[in-house]
Each structure stands twice: as C-alpha cells, then as structure tokens.
Design a protein around this motif. Sequence first.
Motif, PDB file in Angstrom:
ATOM      1  N   THR A  94      -6.289   6.732  -4.739  1.00  0.00           N
ATOM      2  CA  THR A  94      -6.793   5.544  -4.046  1.00  0.00           C
ATOM      3  C   THR A  94      -7.045   5.827  -2.571  1.00  0.00           C
ATOM      4  O   THR A  94      -7.749   5.056  -1.901  1.00  0.00           O
ATOM      5  CB  THR A  94      -5.794   4.378  -4.161  1.00  0.00           C
ATOM      6  OG1 THR A  94      -4.499   4.815  -3.723  1.00  0.00           O
ATOM      7  CG2 THR A  94      -5.694   3.890  -5.605  1.00  0.00           C
ATOM      8  N   ARG A  95      -6.513   6.924  -2.060  1.00  0.00           N
ATOM      9  CA  ARG A  95      -6.790   7.323  -0.680  1.00  0.00           C
ATOM     10  C   ARG A  95      -8.275   7.553  -0.436  1.00  0.00           C
ATOM     11  O   ARG A  95      -8.749   7.475   0.700  1.00  0.00           O
ATOM     12  CB  ARG A  95      -6.052   8.625  -0.343  1.00  0.00           C
ATOM     13  CG  ARG A  95      -4.538   8.546  -0.304  1.00  0.00           C
ATOM     14  CD  ARG A  95      -3.989   9.904   0.108  1.00  0.00           C
ATOM     15  NE  ARG A  95      -2.559   9.904   0.284  1.00  0.00           N
ATOM     16  CZ  ARG A  95      -1.691  10.284  -0.635  1.00  0.00           C
ATOM     17  NH1 ARG A  95      -2.137  10.700  -1.827  1.00  0.00           N
ATOM     18  NH2 ARG A  95      -0.397  10.271  -0.389  1.00  0.00           N
ATOM     19  N   THR A 147     -12.245  -2.067  -6.066  1.00  0.00           N
ATOM     20  CA  THR A 147     -11.930  -3.234  -6.895  1.00  0.00           C
ATOM     21  C   THR A 147     -13.127  -3.630  -7.757  1.00  0.00           C
ATOM     22  O   THR A 147     -12.984  -3.886  -8.967  1.00  0.00           O
ATOM     23  CB  THR A 147     -11.512  -4.419  -6.015  1.00  0.00           C
ATOM     24  OG1 THR A 147     -10.333  -4.074  -5.294  1.00  0.00           O
ATOM     25  CG2 THR A 147     -11.239  -5.653  -6.863  1.00  0.00           C
ATOM     26  N   ASP A 163       0.463   7.021  -3.111  1.00  0.00           N
ATOM     27  CA  ASP A 163      -0.677   6.360  -3.746  1.00  0.00           C
ATOM     28  C   ASP A 163      -0.359   5.848  -5.157  1.00  0.00           C
ATOM     29  O   ASP A 163      -1.257   5.408  -5.873  1.00  0.00           O
ATOM     30  CB  ASP A 163      -1.901   7.286  -3.785  1.00  0.00           C
ATOM     31  CG  ASP A 163      -1.637   8.576  -4.545  1.00  0.00           C
ATOM     32  OD1 ASP A 163      -0.467   8.839  -4.907  1.00  0.00           O
ATOM     33  OD2 ASP A 163      -2.589   9.340  -4.771  1.00  0.00           O
ATOM     34  N   ASP A 214       1.864   3.260  -6.032  1.00  0.00           N
ATOM     35  CA  ASP A 214       1.911   1.795  -6.084  1.00  0.00           C
ATOM     36  C   ASP A 214       0.517   1.187  -6.000  1.00  0.00           C
ATOM     37  O   ASP A 214       0.218   0.208  -6.695  1.00  0.00           O
ATOM     38  CB  ASP A 214       2.779   1.253  -4.946  1.00  0.00           C
ATOM     39  CG  ASP A 214       4.262   1.532  -5.153  1.00  0.00           C
ATOM     40  OD1 ASP A 214       4.683   1.700  -6.315  1.00  0.00           O
ATOM     41  OD2 ASP A 214       4.990   1.592  -4.152  1.00  0.00           O
ATOM     42  N   SER A 215      -0.345   1.773  -5.175  1.00  0.00           N
ATOM     43  CA  SER A 215      -1.703   1.231  -5.053  1.00  0.00           C
ATOM     44  C   SER A 215      -2.491   1.441  -6.346  1.00  0.00           C
ATOM     45  O   SER A 215      -3.326   0.611  -6.712  1.00  0.00           O
ATOM     46  CB  SER A 215      -2.433   1.870  -3.868  1.00  0.00           C
ATOM     47  OG  SER A 215      -2.423   3.286  -3.958  1.00  0.00           O
ATOM     48  N   ALA A 246      -1.303  -1.162  -8.880  1.00  0.00           N
ATOM     49  CA  ALA A 246      -1.797  -2.507  -8.580  1.00  0.00           C
ATOM     50  C   ALA A 246      -3.054  -2.835  -9.376  1.00  0.00           C
ATOM     51  O   ALA A 246      -3.376  -4.013  -9.583  1.00  0.00           O
ATOM     52  CB  ALA A 246      -2.075  -2.637  -7.086  1.00  0.00           C
TER      53      ALA A 246
END
Length: 333
Positions: free
Chosen positions: A145-146, A153, A177, A179-180, A183
């Motif tokens: 996600t970095r 999204t 990265d 947890d992101s 999500a």
Amino acid sequence: MGDDFEERNVRIIVTNGVITNIEEISRTPDIWIFPGFFNAHTHLGDTIAMDIDANGPIGQLVAPPDGLKHRLLRAATPAMCVEAMNASIRTMADTGTYGFADFREGGVEGARYLQEANAECSLDSAVFGRDGGEKISDGLGVSSTRHYGEGLTKIIEESRADGRIIAFHAGEKDAMDVDSALAFDPDMLIHCTHATSKQIRTIADAGIPVVICPRSNWKLGVTSSGKNPPVHEMIDAGIELWLGTDNVMFVQPDMSAEMSFCHYVYGIDAQTIMKMAVGGAHILDMNYGIHEQNTARFNRYNTARLNAKFSKNILNTIINRLNPLGLEGSLLN
C-alpha cells in the motif's frame, strides 16, 4: 494419498483425465504418486533478468514503478517477455508444478503476454493484473500500500464489483503496511514476513490465507532468521499457509527447492509443507488431492532410477530430495 498424504500401496485408474478408481494392492510399487504442486506466488516476467548482478535495498530492486525489474521489463520486447515466461512455465511443469498464481506487471498487454506464454503448457493459472491488467485477469495484484495513493480504493472497489480476487503484498520488509492492507479486506496476503502477533490474530480471525516465499525473503535481505516469516505462529493461529517462489529474477520457480528450504530452515513438518505446496489451488476453487472423481493432477516418481527406493519415510524424501530426473509423465512429456 488424499489430503493427509498417508502412504498406501494402490493402483490409480485415470479415465479421460479423471481419477475413476483407486485400488488397494499388496505389493510395494517402484512408482510413488503424490499431488502436483501449485506455486501460489510468482513474478514470471522477471525471467528476463534472471540472476542479474544486482545489490541494494528491496525497493530499488523490485518496487514499482521504477525498481530495477520494472525498468528492465519496460525495455524488454513483447516477444522476449513471452519467451522468457514460457521458459519458466516449462520449468515449473518439468519440476512437478501443475498450477501457479502470478502477479503480472505491464497492464493489459502484460496480462495478455502471460496468457500467450502459458498457451503451450496450459498450467492451471490465476493471473493477478495491475495497472489495468486486472480487468482481463482473475484478480488484482496489489504491491505494498506504500506504492499507492487515494486511487487504490476505487481500483479495489471496481475489481471487487467485477468479482475479481484481491491480493496484497504486505509485511515483506516490515509490519507497517499490513494493517493498511487488512483495511481493504483482501482475499489473500503475500509474505507477511514481519507480521506482528496482533496482525496474525486479525488475519486468522478473518480467514485470510497467506502465501509465504521464504527463499525470496532471504535472497532479498528482508529476513535472516527462521523466526521470519513467523510460520509457526501463523500455523498455530490457524492461518492457511501456501507456498510461492516469488521473483524469478532471484529464485528458481521450483517448488521442491522451496519445500526443502522450509523444512531445513523453519523446521516445518513434511505433511504441513506438502499441504502448503498444493493448497494454493484453492485460489481457483480446485483441490489437487488424490481422490476418486478428482482431475488427475499428480506426479509419478520412479524410485528405481534414484536412491529414493531406500527411503524409510516417503513424504520426508519427497520434501527434501525430490529430483526432476525421477519424475515421469510430466505435463510436457
């Protein structure tokens, strides 16, 4: 045999590619039969840069959009990309692999190159596209996600609406990265080399499978310890683990080598490793187990050709000593 890989003396009858009967026999045959492997994470496009002299942090080597591999991929001709990926697919087929899941760079064209490369062998395949390639693929392959902004999204929402599988690289060089990625409620995670105990519990509770690629992790310098990835903690938590070989740029797509590495470095028992080596087929809602009415996706190993006939534990020998010279009736023969 079956999903527990117990040793049995049997004769297997295959009709039109389907296992129609499994008969018990009294003698011990020279041929061992065991499930074909599913390589649950590859980057086959990297074949064009196989074993290139390259040093530096992981971001400089493989991170999009301008890591070394991405620059080399952009410079390669379509014909070279297809030829290189076909060569690695043939290598997988010749070493007992019947299916793979690939993160494919290059957008729509890149996904089409892989489809062309696999046309000859026709291995079971799950293609995870990106940069638009997901629109003609089985799923969306997200790097860390970095590497994305707010647009991620929308990309995920569109892919999910189209019924595509969502897969993330996460926790490869650190836990920042994971947890992101969680999500976004992904369908699968790749690496989790540095996942924390809390993250492992979250992954387990969500029922998300994790693909580990230990040899790649060691080669790329994101681990130097049998504690990372935390395979035993993930297994104890109930996470379904699958095996992948990752970047062909650095690691041969040979599942037998990956299995042996896991056994020696991480001390995972042979039965669990075999489950990890075939379980990735679930990506395609397939079961590679040897059961009646299953499609025949199994390997035949001639122990008379090698020293395997002296084995006192067949599964341990398959995990640690598998030699392609003993494989018979591969997909390409």
